[in-house]
Design an enzyme around this catalytic site. Structure first.
Site, short mmCIF file in Angstrom:
data_model
loop_
_atom_site.label_atom_id
_atom_site.label_comp_id
_atom_site.label_asym_id
_atom_site.label_seq_id
_atom_site.Cartn_x
_atom_site.Cartn_y
_atom_site.Cartn_z
N GLY A 130 1.08 -1.27 0.00
CA GLY A 130 -0.06 -0.08 -0.07
C GLY A 130 1.07 1.11 0.13
N GLU A 248 14.29 -5.24 -5.16
CA GLU A 248 12.49 -4.81 -6.64
C GLU A 248 13.04 -4.82 -7.14
OE1 GLU A 248 8.59 -2.34 -7.01
OE2 GLU A 248 9.69 -1.96 -5.51
N ASN A 367 9.81 4.57 -15.03
CA ASN A 367 11.87 5.29 -15.74
C ASN A 367 11.38 6.22 -15.72
OD1 ASN A 367 10.27 2.35 -16.45
ND2 ASN A 367 11.85 2.29 -18.35
N GLU A 368 10.70 7.05 -15.79
CA GLU A 368 11.67 8.49 -15.84
C GLU A 368 11.92 8.59 -14.79
OE1 GLU A 368 8.66 7.56 -16.63
OE2 GLU A 368 8.90 8.39 -19.77
C1 LIG Z 1 -0.06 -3.28 -12.81
C2 LIG Z 1 1.08 -2.00 -12.09
C3 LIG Z 1 0.80 -2.38 -10.51
C4 LIG Z 1 1.20 -1.82 -9.64
N1 LIG Z 1 0.84 -2.21 -8.31
C5 LIG Z 1 0.75 -1.69 -6.73
C6 LIG Z 1 0.82 -1.82 -6.29
O1 LIG Z 1 0.73 -2.90 -5.96
N2 LIG Z 1 0.93 -1.00 -4.30
C7 LIG Z 1 1.40 0.65 -5.45
O2 LIG Z 1 1.47 1.24 -4.13
N3 LIG Z 1 1.23 1.28 -6.30
C8 LIG Z 1 1.30 -0.10 -7.31
N4 LIG Z 1 1.61 0.60 -8.51
C9 LIG Z 1 1.40 2.15 -8.44
C10 LIG Z 1 2.99 2.16 -8.99
O3 LIG Z 1 3.68 2.69 -8.54
C11 LIG Z 1 2.17 3.48 -9.78
O4 LIG Z 1 1.92 3.62 -10.92
C12 LIG Z 1 3.49 4.76 -10.17
O5 LIG Z 1 4.21 4.60 -9.04
C13 LIG Z 1 3.19 5.58 -10.88
O6 LIG Z 1 2.80 6.68 -10.15
P1 LIG Z 1 1.25 7.27 -11.30
O7 LIG Z 1 0.76 5.66 -11.81
O8 LIG Z 1 0.58 8.10 -9.58
O9 LIG Z 1 1.70 8.62 -12.06
P2 LIG Z 1 2.19 9.83 -12.04
O10 LIG Z 1 3.26 9.76 -11.03
O11 LIG Z 1 1.39 10.65 -11.73
O12 LIG Z 1 3.03 9.80 -13.50
C14 LIG Z 1 2.66 10.53 -14.70
C15 LIG Z 1 3.52 9.95 -15.72
O13 LIG Z 1 4.80 11.46 -15.00
C16 LIG Z 1 5.78 10.90 -15.00
N5 LIG Z 1 6.28 12.20 -13.41
C17 LIG Z 1 5.93 11.77 -12.36
N6 LIG Z 1 7.26 12.58 -11.83
C18 LIG Z 1 7.50 13.01 -12.77
C19 LIG Z 1 9.19 13.54 -12.65
N7 LIG Z 1 9.81 14.22 -11.42
N8 LIG Z 1 10.13 14.04 -13.54
C20 LIG Z 1 9.63 13.28 -14.83
N9 LIG Z 1 8.38 12.32 -15.07
C21 LIG Z 1 7.22 12.58 -14.21
C22 LIG Z 1 5.71 10.11 -14.91
O14 LIG Z 1 7.35 9.33 -15.31
C23 LIG Z 1 4.68 9.01 -15.77
O15 LIG Z 1 5.41 9.04 -16.78
C24 LIG Z 1 1.05 -0.15 -9.92
C25 LIG Z 1 1.17 0.06 -10.90
C26 LIG Z 1 1.04 -0.85 -11.85
C27 LIG Z 1 1.16 -0.16 -13.51
#
Ligand SMILES: Cc1cc2nc3c(=O)[nH]c(=O)nc-3n(C[C@H](O)[C@H](O)[C@H](O)COP(=O)(O)OP(=O)(O)OC[C@H]3O[C@@H](n4cnc5c(N)ncnc54)[C@H](O)[C@@H]3O)c2cc1C
Lengths: 386, 356
Positions: A130, A248, A367-368
Site C-alpha cells: 500500500g 525490487e 522509468n522517468e
Molecule cells: C500494474 C501495476 C501494478 C501496481 N501495483 C502497485 C501496488 O501493488 N502498490 C502500489 O502502491 N502501487 C502500485 N502501482 C502503482 C505504481 O507504483 C505507480 O503507477 C507509479 O509509482 C507511478 O505513479 P502514477 O501512476 O500515479 O503516475 P504519476 O506519478 O502521476 O506519473 C505520470 C507520468 O508523469 C511522469 N512523472 C511524474 N513525476 C515526474 C518527475 N518528477 N519527472 C519526470 N516525470 C515525472 C511519470 O514518469 C509518468 O510518466 C502499480 C502500477 C501498475 C501499473
C-alpha cells in the site's frame, strides 16, 4: 567506470538447483497446452504458490532461525527466472517473497519476524503493497494516509490505490504519515503491517485493460493497528521503502516479462522467423537477453556479497523494462498480421502482451523517475572522482 | 578483477596519459607509428602479450583493448597483442621484428598458397583494410591451401593501397603477387575464430572509449551552466547520461563475460558483446554529442577522438548486424525449446574469477 557489474556465473550447486526447478516446471506446465502468464502480471494461484512452498522456494533468503532455508539472492534468482520463463502464476506470493521477507529481515522486530516469516515461507500469508495513493504516485513521500496514536496502537485513515492483490492478500504493508507534515516530507512516515480483515477496511476492484482484476483501491476508515505492527521504527518509513527498492528493482522480473511471447512466437510462427532480416532482429533480442541476464545476475551476486548496488539495480530496471516492451514490438512486427485475441496460443499471448506493455515501465516507480534517481547518483559519483 | 589486471590497466593508463598527445595523433593520422609510445609498449612486453609464453589470457588482452579505447590511443596495440602475437604464437613460429600486423579475415580477403616449400610457401592475393598494414614490418594472415588454412608470416607488402577509418586509424589494403612467406604453419584455428577474437577486442575497445565519453559527459554536464544552472540539473540531459551509463555498463560486462566464456558459450557471448558494442557506440555517440553541444562537434575538443573511433569500430570485425544475424540464425535454427537454455547457459567451466 562509475558502475560496478562484475562477471559471474552459476556454480555447480546452483545449476543443480536449477535442474530441480526445471523438472518441476516441465511437469507443472506441459509445453503447448499452457497459456503463459506475463511476469508479475500473471495470475495469482495460492495453490501453485503453496506447491512452491513445499519445494522450499518461497522466502528462500530467510535464515534457519526463522524457519527458512537460508538460501542466497542468487539461488532465489535461479528459481524466479525459471518460473518467469514458464509464465507461472506467481502473483499470490510475489510481494511477500520479493519484498516483505527481506524488509522484515532488515527492519522487522523479533516478534514480527517470528510471526510473519514462517507464514511467508509456508505459503500461508499473502502480502500486498500500500504505497500509491490517488494524489501520490511518483511523488510517493507526499502520501496523505495517516495514522494517529491511540491506546496500544494507531488509528489509520486514508486511501491507497493500484494495490496489486489486495483482494486476496492477508496483509497490506501501508506507507503512511505517523507525524504531521513539518517541512521535510520524507520525515514522519512509517510502514504499518495492516491485517486486511481489520474492521474499517474496504477493498474495491479496479479492472486493468485486459479485464483482469489485478489491482484495487483500499480504503481505511478508523482502522486500529496495534503497535507491534509498525515495521521497524516509527518514522523510518521513507528509509525503508527506498532501500527495499534495491531488491525490487533489478530481478529477472524486470527483463523477462515478455520472454514467453518470443518463445511461443518461435514455436508457433516459425515461418515468420525465416530470412536475414528476421534473424537479425531476433538475434538482437537474444543478445540483449544474454547481456541483461548477466547484469541482473551480477546484481544478485553483489547483494550476496553484502553490497548495495542501488544504481546498478536502477539501470537494470530501466533497461530491462524498456526492453520487455521492445520484445513485444519486434515480435508483433515479425508476426506481420492483424491481431486476433481469440486465435491460437500465440495470438492470445500477443494480445495479452500488447495491452499489458504499458505497465512494464510504470510499476515499482516509473522509468522517468528511476532515471532521475540514477542520474543524481552518477553525477555525485563523477563529482567525487573529479 | 584480479590484481594483475588492475596493475596492467594502471600501467597502460599511465603510459597513454603521457604519450597520447597532439604529436602522436598527428603522426598516427599520417600512418606513422608514434615511435616513443610504441617503443615503451614493446619494452614493457605489452605488444607480445598474446604470445603463449606470456601467461596472459583473454581477460588480460581484453583489458589492454579497453585501455586503448579509454585513451583513444593511436596505436595498434590491441591488434598486435590480441591478434598478431596470439596467432603467430599459436603456430610456434618465431616472432618477427618491428610492428607485426595482422589481417582481419575481412570478407574481401583472398589469399592462397600457390607454390613453394611448406615452411616457406609462395602466396598470392589480397588482404583488405589491414590495421596499420603499411607501417607493419611483417604481417600475419590466414591463407587458403589444398590442405586447409595455413598461418603465414609475410614480409611488408610492396603493393599497398592506403586507407583509414573515420578516426584516421590506418586500414591498408595489401596485395601479394607471388611473394614467398617468411614462415608458415598449419593454422591451429579457423578464420571464424580469428574474426571472433577481433570482434571481442573491438567490443572491448568500444567499452573503454564509450566509458570515457560517459566520464567526460558527466563532468561537462556538471560544469557547463545555462539558464543560470549546470545543465546536469535538466532532466532531459540526465536521461541522456543515464542511457549512456546503461549502454556502457552493458558492453563492459558483456565483454568481460565473453573473455571468460568456455567453448559452449563463447560464440554467443562474443557475438552478444559485439552487438552490445554496436548499441553502445550508437547511443553514446548520439547522446554524448548532444550533451556537449557545439563544442563537441569541433576538432578543438577531444570528444571526436572517441566518437570517431566508436563510429568506426561498430562495423569492424563484422558489423553488429552481421553478428546479430549469427545469433539469430543459431537461435531460429535451434528452435523455441532451446531459446531459454541458450540465453541462460552458464559459463563453462565456471571461471574462478567469475565467482568472487
Ligand atoms: C500494474 C501495476 C501494478 C501496481 N501495483 C502497485 C501496488 O501493488 N502498490 C502500489 O502502491 N502501487 C502500485 N502501482 C502503482 C505504481 O507504483 C505507480 O503507477 C507509479 O509509482 C507511478 O505513479 P502514477 O501512476 O500515479 O503516475 P504519476 O506519478 O502521476 O506519473 C505520470 C507520468 O508523469 C511522469 N512523472 C511524474 N513525476 C515526474 C518527475 N518528477 N519527472 C519526470 N516525470 C515525472 C511519470 O514518469 C509518468 O510518466 C502499480 C502500477 C501498475 C501499473
Amino acid at each position: 567506470m562509475s558502475t560496478r557489474f562484475r562477471p559471474t556465473t552459476l556454480t555447480g550447486h546452483e545449476l543443480e538447483l536449477r535442474e530441480q526447478v526445471r523438472r518441476f516446471v516441465a511437469e507443472e506446465f506441459p509445453a503447448g497446452e499452457y497459456l503463459p502468464g506475463l511476469g508479475i502480471n500473471a495470475e495469482a494461484s495460492p495453490e501453485f504458490s503453496r506447491k512452491l512452498a513445499r519445494q522450499g522456494w518461497l522466502g528462500m533468503v530467510v535464515p534457519a532461525e526463522y524457519g527458512g532455508p537460508g538460501r542466497t539472492a542468487v539461488e532465489r534468482f535461479v528459481v524466479v527466472e525459471e518460473l518467469l520463463v514458464a509464465g507461472a502464476p506467481i502473483s499470490a506470493h510475489w510481494v511477500g517473497d520479493r519484498q516483505t521477507a527481506p524488509a522484515l529481515l532488515k527492519f522487522g522486530s523479533e516478534e514480527q519476524k517470528r510471526r510473519f516469516l514462517p507464514a511467508i515461507i509456508g505459503g500461508e500469508a499473502w502480502f500486498c503493497l500500500g504505497m500509491s495513493e490517488p494524489g501520490s504516485g511518483s511523488d510517493l513521500a507526499s502520501v496523505r494516509t495517516s495514522a494517529v496514536r491511540t491506546d496500544g496502537g494507531w488509528v489509520l485513515n486514508g486511501q491507497k490505490i493500484w494495490t496489486s492483490g489486495a483482494h486476496y492478500a492477508d496483509f497490506v504493508v501501508t506507507l503512511c504519515r505517523t507525524a504531521p507534515l513539518d517541512g521535510v516530507k520524507h520525515a514522519g512516515l512509517s510502514q504499518l503491517i495492516v491485517d486486511l480483515r481489520s474492521p474499517g477496511i474496504e477493498v474495491r476492484p479496479i479492472m486493468m485493460l485486459n479485464g483482469f482484476h489485478h489491482f484495487n483501491e483500499v480504503f481505511f476508515t478508523d482502522v486500529f493497528v496495534p503497535d507491534e505492527m509498525v515495521l521497524g521504527a516509527v518514522g523510518d518509513g521513507w528509509h525503508q521503502v527506498t532501500s527495499e527498492l534495491a531488491y525490487e528493482r533489478s530481478g529477472p522480473d524486470r527483463f523477462l516479462t515478455s520472454f514467453p511471447l518470443l518463445r511461443i512466437f518461435l514455436a508457433l510462427r516459425a515461418r515468420r522467423a525465416v530470412g536475414a532480416e528476421a534473424e537479425h532482429r531476433i538475434g538482437r533480442l537474444v543478445a540483449r537477453y544474454w547481456v541483461l541476464r548477466q547484469m541482473s545476475l551480477s546484481v544478485a551476486r553483489s547483494l550476496d556479497a553484502g553490497e548495495v548496488p542501488a544504481v546498478e539495480a536502477a539501470l537494470v530496471k530501466d533497461m530491462g523494462t524498456t526492453f520487455e516492451q521492445q520484445v513485444v514490438d519486434v515480435v508483433r512486427e515479425l508476426a506481420d498480421a492483424e491481431q486476433r485475441p481469440g486465435g491460437d496460443l500465440f495470438d492470445r499471448l500477443l494480445a495479452e502482451a500488447t495491452i499489458t506493455t504499458p505497465t512494464f515501465t510504470l510499476r515499482g516507480g516509473t522509468n522517468e523517475v528511476l532515471r532521475q534517481v540514477a542520474a543524481k547518483s552518477l553525477l555525485r559519483g563523477a563529482g567525487r572522482a573529479a | 578483477m584480479s590484481e594483475e589486471i588492475e596493475l596492467l590497466e594502471q600501467t597502460l593508463d599511465a603510459l597513454f596519459a603521457r604519450h597520447c598527445g597532439p604529436a602522436e595523433r598527428t603522426a598516427a593520422a599520417q600512418g606513422l607509428l608514434p615511435e616513443r609510445l610504441w617503443a615503451r609498449l614493446v619494452e614493457t612486453g605489452l605488444t607480445d602479450l598474446g604470445a603463449p609464453d606470456s601467461g596472459a589470457g583473454l581477460p588480460e588482452l581484453v583489458a589492454v583493448a579497453m585501455a586503448v579505447g579509454r585513451a583513444a590511443a593511436p596505436v595498434p596495440l590491441a591488434e598486435a597483442s590480441g591478434l598478431a602475437s596470439w596467432l603467430l604464437g599459436a603456430t610456434g613460429l618465431d616472432p618477427a621484428d618491428g610492428l607485426l600486423g595482422c589481417a582481419t579475415t575481412h570478407p574481401d580477403d583472398d589469399l592462397r598458397l600457390v607454390g613453394g616449400e611448406p615452411a616457406a610457401p609462395v602466396v598470392r592475393g589480397v588482404l583488405t583494410r589491414v590495421p596499420w598494414g603499411a607501417a607493419a614490418g611483417h604481417v600475419v594472415a590466414l591463407a587458403r591451401s589444398d590442405r586447409g588454412p595455413v598461418v603465414v608470416l609475410l614480409p611488408a607488402a610492396t603493393q599497398v593501397e592506403r586507407g583509414a577509418n573515420l578516426a584516421d586509424e590506418p586500414r591498408d589494403t595489401l596485395r601479394y603477387a607471388d611473394v614467398t612467406a617468411v614462415a608458415a604453419a598449419p593454422a591451429p584455428v579457423d578464420a571464424a575464430a580469428v574474426l571472433r577474437r577481433g570482434a571481442l577486442l573491438r567490443a572491448a575497445a568500444t567499452a573503454g572509449a564509450a566509458g570515457r565519453v560517459l566520464e567526460l559527459a558527466l563532468a561537462y554536464a556538471g560544469a557547463r551552466e545555462q539558464f543560470g544552472r549546470p545543465i546536469a540539473t535538466f532532466q532531459a540531459v540526465q536521461h541522456h547520461l543515464v542511457v549512456m551509463a546503461e549502454e556502457v555498463a552493458a558492453v563492459d560486462l558483456a565483454v568481460r563475460v565473453a573473455a571468460l566464456a568456455g567453448p559452449d558459450t563463447e560464440a554467443l557471448a562474443v557475438a552478444a558483446a559485439k552487438v552490445a558494442a554496436g548499441t553502445a557506440a550508437a547511443e553514446v555517440t548520439r547522446r554524448g554529442h548532444q550533451v556537449f553541444g557545439a563544442i563537441g562537434a569541433t576538432i578543438e575538443h577531444p570528444l571526436h577522438h572517441y566518437s570517431k573511433r566508436l563510429w568506426s569500430w561498430q562495423d569492424e570485425f563484422g558489423t553488429d548486424r552481421q553478428w546479430s544475424g549469427v545469433i539469430g540464425r543459431a537461435a531460429v535454427g535451434a528452435g523455441a525449446d532451446a531459446l531459454w537454455p541458450t540465453v541462460s547457459a552458464p559459463l563453462d567451466p565456471a571461471p574462478e574469477a567469475a565467482l568472487r
